[in-house]
Design a protein around this motif. Structure first.
Motif, PDB file in Angstrom:
ATOM      1  N   VAL A 139       0.831  -1.208   0.000  1.00 24.75           N
ATOM      2  CA  VAL A 139       0.000   0.000   0.000  1.00 24.75           C
ATOM      3  C   VAL A 139       0.863   1.255   0.000  1.00 24.75           C
ATOM      4  O   VAL A 139       0.509   2.275  -0.603  1.00 24.75           O
ATOM      5  CB  VAL A 139      -0.941  -0.001   1.228  1.00 24.75           C
ATOM      6  CG1 VAL A 139      -1.713   1.311   1.326  1.00 24.75           C
ATOM      7  CG2 VAL A 139      -1.906  -1.182   1.152  1.00 24.75           C
ATOM      8  N   GLY A 142       1.835   3.381  -3.078  1.00 23.85           N
ATOM      9  CA  GLY A 142       1.246   2.662  -4.219  1.00 23.85           C
ATOM     10  C   GLY A 142       2.194   1.641  -4.813  1.00 23.85           C
ATOM     11  O   GLY A 142       2.192   1.404  -6.022  1.00 23.85           O
ATOM     12  N   ARG A 145      -0.203  -2.607  -6.939  1.00 19.28           N
ATOM     13  CA  ARG A 145      -1.606  -2.471  -7.313  1.00 19.28           C
ATOM     14  C   ARG A 145      -2.131  -3.845  -7.727  1.00 19.28           C
ATOM     15  O   ARG A 145      -1.390  -4.658  -8.288  1.00 19.28           O
ATOM     16  CB  ARG A 145      -1.766  -1.498  -8.483  1.00 19.28           C
ATOM     17  CG  ARG A 145      -1.413  -0.062  -8.153  1.00 19.28           C
ATOM     18  CD  ARG A 145      -2.524   0.629  -7.387  1.00 19.28           C
ATOM     19  NE  ARG A 145      -2.215   2.038  -7.134  1.00 19.28           N
ATOM     20  CZ  ARG A 145      -3.075   2.885  -6.593  1.00 19.28           C
ATOM     21  NH1 ARG A 145      -4.292   2.472  -6.263  1.00 19.28           N
ATOM     22  NH2 ARG A 145      -2.726   4.138  -6.375  1.00 19.28           N
ATOM     23  N   LYS A 147      -5.863  -6.398  -8.732  1.00 15.61           N
ATOM     24  CA  LYS A 147      -7.281  -6.583  -9.009  1.00 15.61           C
ATOM     25  C   LYS A 147      -7.703  -7.921  -8.428  1.00 15.61           C
ATOM     26  O   LYS A 147      -6.874  -8.810  -8.196  1.00 15.61           O
ATOM     27  CB  LYS A 147      -7.559  -6.553 -10.514  1.00 15.61           C
ATOM     28  CG  LYS A 147      -6.965  -7.723 -11.278  1.00 15.61           C
ATOM     29  CD  LYS A 147      -7.365  -7.678 -12.740  1.00 15.61           C
ATOM     30  CE  LYS A 147      -6.789  -8.895 -13.491  1.00 15.61           C
ATOM     31  NZ  LYS A 147      -7.190  -8.896 -14.912  1.00 15.61           N
ATOM     32  N   THR A 160      -1.311  -6.116 -10.668  1.00  9.57           N
ATOM     33  CA  THR A 160      -1.476  -5.489 -11.985  1.00  9.57           C
ATOM     34  C   THR A 160      -0.425  -4.419 -12.249  1.00  9.57           C
ATOM     35  O   THR A 160      -0.238  -4.003 -13.390  1.00  9.57           O
ATOM     36  CB  THR A 160      -2.875  -4.849 -12.105  1.00  9.57           C
ATOM     37  OG1 THR A 160      -3.043  -3.880 -11.055  1.00  9.57           O
ATOM     38  CG2 THR A 160      -3.970  -5.898 -12.002  1.00  9.57           C
ATOM     39  N   ASN A 163       5.002   0.006  -8.586  1.00 10.95           N
ATOM     40  CA  ASN A 163       5.656   1.311  -8.634  1.00 10.95           C
ATOM     41  C   ASN A 163       6.889   1.242  -7.731  1.00 10.95           C
ATOM     42  O   ASN A 163       6.789   1.385  -6.506  1.00 10.95           O
ATOM     43  CB  ASN A 163       4.712   2.404  -8.156  1.00 10.95           C
ATOM     44  CG  ASN A 163       5.381   3.767  -8.105  1.00 10.95           C
ATOM     45  OD1 ASN A 163       6.502   3.938  -8.603  1.00 10.95           O
ATOM     46  ND2 ASN A 163       4.730   4.736  -7.498  1.00 10.95           N
ATOM     47  N   ALA A 183      -1.849  -5.283  -1.021  1.00 13.12           N
ATOM     48  CA  ALA A 183      -1.841  -4.337  -2.146  1.00 13.12           C
ATOM     49  C   ALA A 183      -3.102  -3.498  -2.179  1.00 13.12           C
ATOM     50  O   ALA A 183      -4.162  -3.901  -1.682  1.00 13.12           O
ATOM     51  CB  ALA A 183      -1.701  -5.096  -3.462  1.00 13.12           C
ATOM     52  N   LEU A 184      -2.976  -2.322  -2.766  1.00 13.98           N
ATOM     53  CA  LEU A 184      -4.130  -1.476  -3.073  1.00 13.98           C
ATOM     54  C   LEU A 184      -4.842  -2.004  -4.303  1.00 13.98           C
ATOM     55  O   LEU A 184      -4.225  -2.628  -5.170  1.00 13.98           O
ATOM     56  CB  LEU A 184      -3.677  -0.048  -3.363  1.00 13.98           C
ATOM     57  CG  LEU A 184      -3.411   0.901  -2.200  1.00 13.98           C
ATOM     58  CD1 LEU A 184      -2.851   2.201  -2.747  1.00 13.98           C
ATOM     59  CD2 LEU A 184      -4.680   1.155  -1.410  1.00 13.98           C
ATOM     60  N   GLU A 186      -6.805  -1.400  -7.931  1.00 13.03           N
ATOM     61  CA  GLU A 186      -6.454  -0.561  -9.072  1.00 13.03           C
ATOM     62  C   GLU A 186      -7.031   0.833  -8.872  1.00 13.03           C
ATOM     63  O   GLU A 186      -7.875   1.061  -8.015  1.00 13.03           O
ATOM     64  CB  GLU A 186      -6.974  -1.194 -10.363  1.00 13.03           C
ATOM     65  CG  GLU A 186      -6.288  -2.499 -10.711  1.00 13.03           C
ATOM     66  CD  GLU A 186      -6.793  -3.089 -12.011  1.00 13.03           C
ATOM     67  OE1 GLU A 186      -6.025  -3.155 -12.966  1.00 13.03           O
ATOM     68  OE2 GLU A 186      -7.977  -3.475 -12.054  1.00 13.03           O
ATOM     69  N   GLN A 187      -6.581   1.772  -9.690  1.00 16.04           N
ATOM     70  CA  GLN A 187      -6.979   3.177  -9.518  1.00 16.04           C
ATOM     71  C   GLN A 187      -8.500   3.292  -9.410  1.00 16.04           C
ATOM     72  O   GLN A 187      -9.241   2.777 -10.245  1.00 16.04           O
ATOM     73  CB  GLN A 187      -6.477   4.008 -10.698  1.00 16.04           C
ATOM     74  CG  GLN A 187      -6.569   5.495 -10.430  1.00 16.04           C
ATOM     75  CD  GLN A 187      -5.760   6.296 -11.437  1.00 16.04           C
ATOM     76  OE1 GLN A 187      -5.107   5.741 -12.293  1.00 16.04           O
ATOM     77  NE2 GLN A 187      -5.823   7.607 -11.305  1.00 16.04           N
ATOM     78  N   SER A 190     -10.553   1.345  -3.632  1.00 19.08           N
ATOM     79  CA  SER A 190      -9.914   1.574  -2.337  1.00 19.08           C
ATOM     80  C   SER A 190      -9.720   0.282  -1.544  1.00 19.08           C
ATOM     81  O   SER A 190      -9.209   0.310  -0.418  1.00 19.08           O
ATOM     82  CB  SER A 190     -10.758   2.548  -1.499  1.00 19.08           C
ATOM     83  OG  SER A 190     -12.040   1.985  -1.254  1.00 19.08           O
ATOM     84  N   ARG A 192      -8.296  -3.342  -0.168  1.00 20.32           N
ATOM     85  CA  ARG A 192      -7.001  -3.956   0.051  1.00 20.32           C
ATOM     86  C   ARG A 192      -7.076  -5.412  -0.402  1.00 20.32           C
ATOM     87  O   ARG A 192      -8.100  -6.064  -0.231  1.00 20.32           O
ATOM     88  CB  ARG A 192      -6.601  -3.911   1.537  1.00 20.32           C
ATOM     89  CG  ARG A 192      -6.616  -2.523   2.158  1.00 20.32           C
ATOM     90  CD  ARG A 192      -5.456  -1.677   1.661  1.00 20.32           C
ATOM     91  NE  ARG A 192      -5.271  -0.490   2.478  1.00 20.32           N
ATOM     92  CZ  ARG A 192      -5.874   0.660   2.286  1.00 20.32           C
ATOM     93  NH1 ARG A 192      -6.719   0.792   1.288  1.00 20.32           N
ATOM     94  NH2 ARG A 192      -5.642   1.697   3.074  1.00 20.32           N
TER      95      ARG A 192
END
Length: 298
Positions: A139, A142, A145, A147, A160, A163, A183-184, A186-187, A190, A192
């Motif tokens: 997290v 970022g 990321r 899905k 996916t 960074n 992980a977060l 995708e854009q 919100s 986890r």
């Protein structure tokens, strides 16, 4: 190289004399030069994580690598610790095809155990050993990321995007990043997600253009006969993996680990390794000896 072998053969009775210790140091020097400044991603788990003596040895290895200028990123899982915490709170673990189903409540516990407990425990040991370490989760900044995976596993995700900016910044300042694999989404998402640590480590290795990706496991490496450690395959070209799968030499729990190695190789990482985390200081044997340990896929 005989140096590391001498250490292993004489570890119990401490019989190395001055000349032998000198040989260890002199013969290690070319390897120090070879790897200095290179990035190595280590996935840490299995027995090396559960056994306190092995845990201490792994952390000593990582601090040594960092001290001589090798840029190490440590990525960890924590399945057994998660199971233990779920039992403590009376939450039944549910598995689908061998994979943990992660509902809302389980995801809270996963995040608490991985990022709040295990990650900081590891950082603490590294600091005690004289290293410079910083704990992160996927997290933070970022870093990871994800899905939702195609299977119905709740908040279990597939990576996916990576960074690596925060990792590169820490490595440039000689810190050891310690990454837990939450992980977060995708854009715009919100949520986890709980991420497989082997997969996350492979993707991180690719994003960092790492020189080496190492998985510490509970097995000696790839064996032609799983009941005979002497059948260890020390080196495999990735083009040979298909035939090993077809003949059944690669099967079961080894397949996901092999697939992670292939992910790293296909992303440009030159060398991947599956090594036995039950052997004390297996990382040093792999890094600083010709014989290495476990299986290298290249």
């Amino acid at each position: 190289m005989k140096g590391i072998t001498l250490i292993m053969e004489n570890k119990e009775n401490n019989t190395l004399d001055t000349e032998q210790w000198s040989q260890v140091l002199v013969e290690s020097l070319p390897y120090f030069k070879q790897w200095c400044g290179k990035i190595v991603v280590v996935k840490y788990g299995g027995n090396a994580m559960l056994n306190e003596e092995l845990k201490q040895a792994v952390m000593e290895d990582i601090v040594l690598l960092n001290t001589i200028g090798i840029k190490v990123v440590l990525v960890h899982g924590g399945g057994p610790e998660i199971n233990h915490m779920l039992e403590r709170v009376g939450k039944e673990s549910k598995f689908v095809d061998g994979l943990r189903y992660t509902d809302d409540e389980t995801m809270e516990i996963v995040q608490m155990v991985l990022t709040g407990k295990l990650n900081k425990d590891i950082v603490g040991i590294l600091l005690q050993k004289g290293g410079k370490a910083v704990g992160l989760s996927g997290v933070d900044s970022g870093l990871l990321r994800a899905k939702k995976t195609d299977k119905d596993l709740g908040f279990v995700g597939d990576v996916t995007g990576v960074n690596p900016e925060i990792l590169l910044s820490l490595l440039d300042k000689d810190f050891i990043p310690v990454v837990s694999t939450v992980a977060l989404g995708e854009q715009g998402d919100s949520a986890r997600y709980n991420i497989n640590a082997d997969t996350a480590a492979a993707k991180i290795a690719v994003s960092l253009h790492a020189e080496k990706f190492v998985q510490l496991t509970n097995v000696p490496g790839i064996l032609r006969d799983i009941n005979d450690p002497s059948t260890l395959i020390k080196r495999i070209e990735r083009t040979a993996i298909g035939s090993l799968k077809a003949t059944g030499i690669l099967s079961g729990g080894m397949l996901p680990k092999i697939d992670c190695c292939l992910t790293a190789l296909e992303g440009g990482v030159p060398r991947t390794h599956i090594i036995d985390g039950r052997v004390p200081h297996s990382l040093l044997i792999e890094m600083f000896s010709d014989r290495g340990i476990g299986t290298m896929i290249y």
